[in-house]
Design a protein around this motif. Structure first.
Motif, PDB file in Angstrom:
ATOM      1  N   ASP A  80       0.815  -1.268  -0.040  1.00 37.05           N
ATOM      2  CA  ASP A  80      -0.021  -0.021  -0.209  1.00 37.05           C
ATOM      3  C   ASP A  80       0.826   1.146   0.024  1.00 37.05           C
ATOM      4  O   ASP A  80       0.497   2.310  -0.543  1.00 37.05           O
ATOM      5  N   MET A  81       2.178   1.254   0.670  1.00 36.38           N
ATOM      6  CA  MET A  81       3.008   2.408   0.729  1.00 36.38           C
ATOM      7  C   MET A  81       3.557   2.410  -0.655  1.00 36.38           C
ATOM      8  O   MET A  81       3.350   3.823  -1.197  1.00 36.38           O
ATOM      9  N   ARG A  82       3.582   1.680  -1.345  1.00 38.58           N
ATOM     10  CA  ARG A  82       4.359   1.623  -2.710  1.00 38.58           C
ATOM     11  C   ARG A  82       3.123   2.289  -3.719  1.00 38.58           C
ATOM     12  O   ARG A  82       3.321   3.136  -4.581  1.00 38.58           O
ATOM     13  N   ALA A  83       1.929   1.672  -3.355  1.00 39.05           N
ATOM     14  CA  ALA A  83       0.884   2.139  -4.222  1.00 39.05           C
ATOM     15  C   ALA A  83       0.579   3.656  -4.281  1.00 39.05           C
ATOM     16  O   ALA A  83       0.207   4.452  -5.144  1.00 39.05           O
ATOM     17  N   LEU A  84       0.601   4.209  -2.813  1.00 31.62           N
ATOM     18  CA  LEU A  84       0.342   5.698  -2.566  1.00 31.62           C
ATOM     19  C   LEU A  84       1.649   6.384  -3.340  1.00 31.62           C
ATOM     20  O   LEU A  84       1.139   7.598  -3.587  1.00 31.62           O
ATOM     21  N   PHE A  85       2.635   5.926  -3.625  1.00 29.43           N
ATOM     22  CA  PHE A  85       3.613   6.727  -4.473  1.00 29.43           C
ATOM     23  C   PHE A  85       3.110   6.354  -5.929  1.00 29.43           C
ATOM     24  O   PHE A  85       3.166   7.457  -6.672  1.00 29.43           O
ATOM     25  N   HIS A  86       3.322   5.369  -6.365  1.00 36.92           N
ATOM     26  CA  HIS A  86       3.160   5.016  -7.915  1.00 36.92           C
ATOM     27  C   HIS A  86       1.881   5.157  -8.498  1.00 36.92           C
ATOM     28  O   HIS A  86       1.697   5.612  -9.467  1.00 36.92           O
ATOM     29  N   GLU A  87       0.550   5.243  -7.545  1.00 36.29           N
ATOM     30  CA  GLU A  87      -0.628   5.298  -8.208  1.00 36.29           C
ATOM     31  C   GLU A  87      -1.353   6.723  -7.621  1.00 36.29           C
ATOM     32  O   GLU A  87      -2.363   6.953  -8.087  1.00 36.29           O
ATOM     33  N   GLU A  88      -0.673   7.344  -6.806  1.00 31.49           N
ATOM     34  CA  GLU A  88      -1.315   8.715  -6.447  1.00 31.49           C
ATOM     35  C   GLU A  88      -0.168   9.749  -6.675  1.00 31.49           C
ATOM     36  O   GLU A  88      -0.473  10.707  -7.575  1.00 31.49           O
ATOM     37  N   VAL A  89       0.936   9.784  -5.797  1.00 34.44           N
ATOM     38  CA  VAL A  89       1.890  11.119  -5.863  1.00 34.44           C
ATOM     39  C   VAL A  89       2.384  11.099  -7.179  1.00 34.44           C
ATOM     40  O   VAL A  89       2.407  12.095  -7.872  1.00 34.44           O
ATOM     41  N   LYS A  90       3.200  10.025  -7.789  1.00 33.98           N
ATOM     42  CA  LYS A  90       3.880   9.932  -8.849  1.00 33.98           C
ATOM     43  C   LYS A  90       2.969  10.566 -10.089  1.00 33.98           C
ATOM     44  O   LYS A  90       3.357  11.547 -10.795  1.00 33.98           O
ATOM     45  N   PRO A  91       1.878   9.834 -10.426  1.00 30.15           N
ATOM     46  CA  PRO A  91       1.254  10.390 -11.571  1.00 30.15           C
ATOM     47  C   PRO A  91       0.555  11.900 -11.217  1.00 30.15           C
ATOM     48  O   PRO A  91       0.282  12.608 -12.397  1.00 30.15           O
ATOM     49  N   ARG A  92       0.415  12.219  -9.998  1.00 35.06           N
ATOM     50  CA  ARG A  92      -0.224  13.721  -9.781  1.00 35.06           C
ATOM     51  C   ARG A  92       0.923  14.848 -10.190  1.00 35.06           C
ATOM     52  O   ARG A  92       0.739  15.677 -10.821  1.00 35.06           O
ATOM     53  N   LEU A  93       2.150  14.343  -9.735  1.00 37.86           N
ATOM     54  CA  LEU A  93       3.330  15.231 -10.016  1.00 37.86           C
ATOM     55  C   LEU A  93       3.643  15.158 -11.482  1.00 37.86           C
ATOM     56  O   LEU A  93       3.938  16.387 -12.159  1.00 37.86           O
ATOM     57  N   ALA A  94       3.442  14.125 -12.217  1.00 35.19           N
ATOM     58  CA  ALA A  94       3.726  13.870 -13.722  1.00 35.19           C
ATOM     59  C   ALA A  94       2.703  15.095 -14.469  1.00 35.19           C
ATOM     60  O   ALA A  94       3.321  14.999 -15.637  1.00 35.19           O
ATOM     61  N   ALA A  95       1.787  15.425 -13.881  1.00 26.93           N
ATOM     62  CA  ALA A  95       1.001  16.222 -14.666  1.00 26.93           C
ATOM     63  C   ALA A  95       1.392  17.741 -14.884  1.00 26.93           C
ATOM     64  O   ALA A  95       1.296  18.464 -15.581  1.00 26.93           O
ATOM     65  N   TYR A  96       2.725  17.814 -14.161  1.00 28.38           N
ATOM     66  CA  TYR A  96       3.316  19.376 -14.303  1.00 28.38           C
ATOM     67  C   TYR A  96       4.687  18.889 -15.123  1.00 28.38           C
ATOM     68  O   TYR A  96       5.633  18.149 -14.630  1.00 28.38           O
ATOM     69  N   PRO A  97       4.897  19.287 -16.175  1.00 26.67           N
ATOM     70  CA  PRO A  97       5.989  19.363 -17.093  1.00 26.67           C
ATOM     71  C   PRO A  97       7.337  19.775 -16.582  1.00 26.67           C
ATOM     72  O   PRO A  97       8.374  19.481 -16.786  1.00 26.67           O
ATOM     73  N   GLU A  98       7.084  20.660 -15.521  1.00 29.81           N
ATOM     74  CA  GLU A  98       8.259  21.381 -14.662  1.00 29.81           C
ATOM     75  C   GLU A  98       8.875  20.030 -13.765  1.00 29.81           C
ATOM     76  O   GLU A  98      10.173  20.473 -13.503  1.00 29.81           O
ATOM     77  N   VAL A  99       8.181  19.147 -13.652  1.00 28.70           N
ATOM     78  CA  VAL A  99       8.786  18.027 -12.680  1.00 28.70           C
ATOM     79  C   VAL A  99       9.555  16.900 -13.284  1.00 28.70           C
ATOM     80  O   VAL A  99       9.006  16.514 -14.440  1.00 28.70           O
ATOM     81  N   GLY A 100      10.694  16.836 -12.985  1.00 25.02           N
ATOM     82  CA  GLY A 100      11.680  15.893 -13.894  1.00 25.02           C
ATOM     83  C   GLY A 100      11.909  14.537 -13.047  1.00 25.02           C
ATOM     84  O   GLY A 100      11.269  14.072 -12.233  1.00 25.02           O
ATOM     85  N   HIS A 101      13.323  14.182 -13.262  1.00 25.81           N
ATOM     86  CA  HIS A 101      13.406  12.650 -12.905  1.00 25.81           C
ATOM     87  C   HIS A 101      13.572  12.643 -11.419  1.00 25.81           C
ATOM     88  O   HIS A 101      13.907  13.740 -10.529  1.00 25.81           O
ATOM     89  N   TYR A 102      13.673  11.673 -10.782  1.00 27.21           N
ATOM     90  CA  TYR A 102      13.465  11.317  -9.302  1.00 27.21           C
ATOM     91  C   TYR A 102      15.067  11.015  -8.817  1.00 27.21           C
ATOM     92  O   TYR A 102      15.730  10.179  -9.795  1.00 27.21           O
ATOM     93  N   ASN A 103      15.735  11.338  -7.939  1.00 24.99           N
ATOM     94  CA  ASN A 103      16.933  10.950  -7.510  1.00 24.99           C
ATOM     95  C   ASN A 103      16.834   9.383  -7.150  1.00 24.99           C
ATOM     96  O   ASN A 103      17.834   8.522  -7.283  1.00 24.99           O
ATOM     97  N   GLN A 104      15.754   9.008  -6.436  1.00 23.23           N
ATOM     98  CA  GLN A 104      15.679   7.539  -6.205  1.00 23.23           C
ATOM     99  C   GLN A 104      14.255   7.299  -6.026  1.00 23.23           C
ATOM    100  O   GLN A 104      13.316   8.327  -5.630  1.00 23.23           O
ATOM    101  N   THR A 105      13.709   6.260  -6.169  1.00 21.59           N
ATOM    102  CA  THR A 105      12.177   5.778  -6.043  1.00 21.59           C
ATOM    103  C   THR A 105      12.028   4.421  -5.269  1.00 21.59           C
ATOM    104  O   THR A 105      13.028   3.847  -5.295  1.00 21.59           O
ATOM    105  N   ILE A 106      10.786   4.153  -5.040  1.00 21.13           N
ATOM    106  CA  ILE A 106      10.644   2.992  -4.347  1.00 21.13           C
ATOM    107  C   ILE A 106       9.941   1.876  -5.307  1.00 21.13           C
ATOM    108  O   ILE A 106       9.465   2.314  -6.322  1.00 21.13           O
TER     109      ILE A 106
END
Length: 510
Positions: A484-510
């Motif tokens: 569920d922790m991983r889903a909170l990132f991959h299904e919630e936060v990551k796609p939400r931030l991906a909507a902003y073109p100003e946001v680039g690559h991550y230094n590390q992910t889960i």
């Protein structure tokens, strides 16, 4: 008082030119919320420098001007272990002396050594040249005018205005005194009368940074059985950047624990104000969970104590039965060493903890500033009192949560706060319209520092702007499961931030 002859800094200059040698370069974005930090440059890296030596001199003159306005001119300076840090410190000192400051140079130091020197030398102000955990090529200064506090947004805003406008004031009477022996004085003060009842075996990991000159000796004097790991000073940082949140460093710490049979590993960042922990099983325990263990330990003898934690920290503080039984109060506050330091001071808190590994202990355990060796002493003391229980066992006694690494997505300094404002507004709107996240209602949105969105079951997601790098910081925690922790990132936060073109690559992910 006369107007200085140093020219007004420029925001951009091309290297290997006459202008670069004759004109101060200070990029405005280097003035962060509570630190100053710039890309100074490295061979083999094409990124344009944001600061030159004349710019550092201008910074020192601006800082000295501001310190005089605050009614002080006696200032401790030190530098971390990078090949250019000594030269940067010397340029800073020149500017401070131009402003009429009495400079006390303690040499190569950790940030907490500079803070300690403020007390030992009765100096109100500090200017520590360090890029902390940033990679080689970065530089910066941690500053303060009233011990044990460091600058916040108001002071940084004033300093920025003075430096960028060239509103310097030269004064006569500037001086420089070299202070020898501060390393030995600091170690003696840290150890004091503390002595372990048994020789706890501990891996001391320093990433070849300046902590290698302090941590092994200090912990041995406390009675620990020290296994050194990358404690030889090497300013190339040959294996990894000394950062106890970095996955490479943590994996190396875990491997050394398992191979040596140590009870734990303690990792220190480049300027020794942050401490990371790996337990006897080779598993990382994030600093917020270590803080919770320490709060449990301390609150047993300090009933009704207050603890301050940053918004990246676990929600387990709020539900922990031991803290409740001991009457402890927990305050969630802005991430950042300057913010937590001030908040612990304002609330009279016993201690403050940040997920990044900053630990702040007030009397009788410390002087209120962040010090990784004070934290190491507290952790070892907790284990010494644990009746033979090891760290992994203590961890299992905490409320069960699954917390992510601290992840950072690139976002330019010039726009990161605008992006965060949009993200915050989006989450607030979701809460106001009773929307859900992964099928769960939003309990509240803490906007003191970005958006910390807590769900009905206590799980949370956090998105905030980094205070010292061009990045957005992300942390997620689940009260249900690792998946569920991983889903909170991959299904919630990551796609939400991906909507902003100003946001680039991550230094590390889960």
């Amino acid at each position: 008082m006369t107007k200085t002859t140093l020219t007004k800094p420029r925001a951009e200059l091309r290297t290997n030119t006459l202008d670069f040698e004759m004109t101060p370069l200070v990029k405005p974005t280097g003035f962060r919320e509570y630190d100053a930090r710039w890309w100074f440059g490295m061979q083999g890296n094409d990124a344009a420098p944001e600061l030159n030596f004349l710019g550092v001199q201008a910074l020192g003159l601006g800082l000295g001007t501001l310190l005089q306005d605050y009614g002080t001119s006696r200032v401790v300076v030190g530098h971390d272990y990078r090949f250019y840090s000594l030269s940067i410190k010397q340029a800073l000192i020149l500017g401070l002396m131009q402003a009429g400051c009495e400079v006390l140079d303690i040499g190569l130091a950790l940030s907490p050594v500079a803070y300690y020197a403020q007390f030992a030398l009765d100096a109100p102000a500090v200017a520590m040249v360090t890029a902390s955990h940033n990679e080689n090529g970065w530089t910066g200064v941690k500053m303060g005018a009233h011990k044990p506090l460091t600058f916040g947004p108001e002071e940084m805003g004033r300093l920025k205005d003075i430096v960028l406008s060239g509103a310097f004031e030269e004064r006569v009477g500037g001086s420089l005194t070299r202070i020898d022996g501060m390393r030995e004085r600091y170690i003696a003060d840290i150890v004091d009368d503390f002595k372990l009842s048994r020789p706890i075996k501990v891996v001391v990991a320093c990433g070849n940074g300046a902590a290698g000159a302090y941590a092994p000796e200090a912990l041995r004097a406390m009675g620990a059985d020290v296994v050194e790991m990358d404690c030889t000073l090497d300013w190339t940082f040959p294996k990894y950047n000394p950062n106890p949140e970095d996955e490479l460093m943590l994996k190396a710490m875990a491997s050394t624990v398992l191979n040596s049979g140590a009870e734990l590993a303690l990792g220190f960042d480049g300027d020794g104000d942050r401490c990371g922990v790996v337990d006897d099983q080779g598993e990382e325990i994030f600093a917020d969970k270590i803080g919770l263990l320490l709060a449990r330990d301390l609150s047993s003898s300090h009933k009704n104590a207050t603890f301050v934690v940053d918004v990246k920290s676990t929600g387990a503080y709020k539900i922990d039965p031991v803290l409740k039984a001991n009457g402890a109060r927990v305050d969630y506050w802005k991430t950042g060493h300057s913010y937590i330091k001030r908040r612990t001071h304002e609330l009279g808190a016993l201690a403050g903890f940040e997920k990044s590994g900053h630990f702040f202990f007030r009397a009788p355990y410390g002087r209120g500033y962040d010090d990784a060796l004070v934290a190491a002493r507290a952790i070892l003391g907790m284990l010494d009192r644990a009746g033979g229980r090891v760290l992994s066992t203590l961890k299992q006694e905490l409320p069960l949560t699954w917390t992510s690494l601290t992840m950072s997505a690139h976002c330019a300094d010039e726009i990161k706060y605008q992006v965060i404002d949009k993200v915050v507004a989006n989450y607030v709107a979701l809460a106001n319209t009773n929307e859900s996240i992964l099928g769960r209602a939003i309990r509240d949105v803490n906007t003191v520092n970005g958006a910390r969105v807590t769900l009905a079951d206590g799980s949370f997601v956090l998105v905030r702007a980094s205070s010292n790098k061009p990045e957005l910081v992300v942390v997620v925690e689940s009260s249900i499961s690792d998946g569920d922790m991983r889903a909170l990132f991959h299904e919630e936060v990551k796609p939400r931030l991906a909507a902003y073109p100003e946001v680039g690559h991550y230094n590390q992910t889960i």
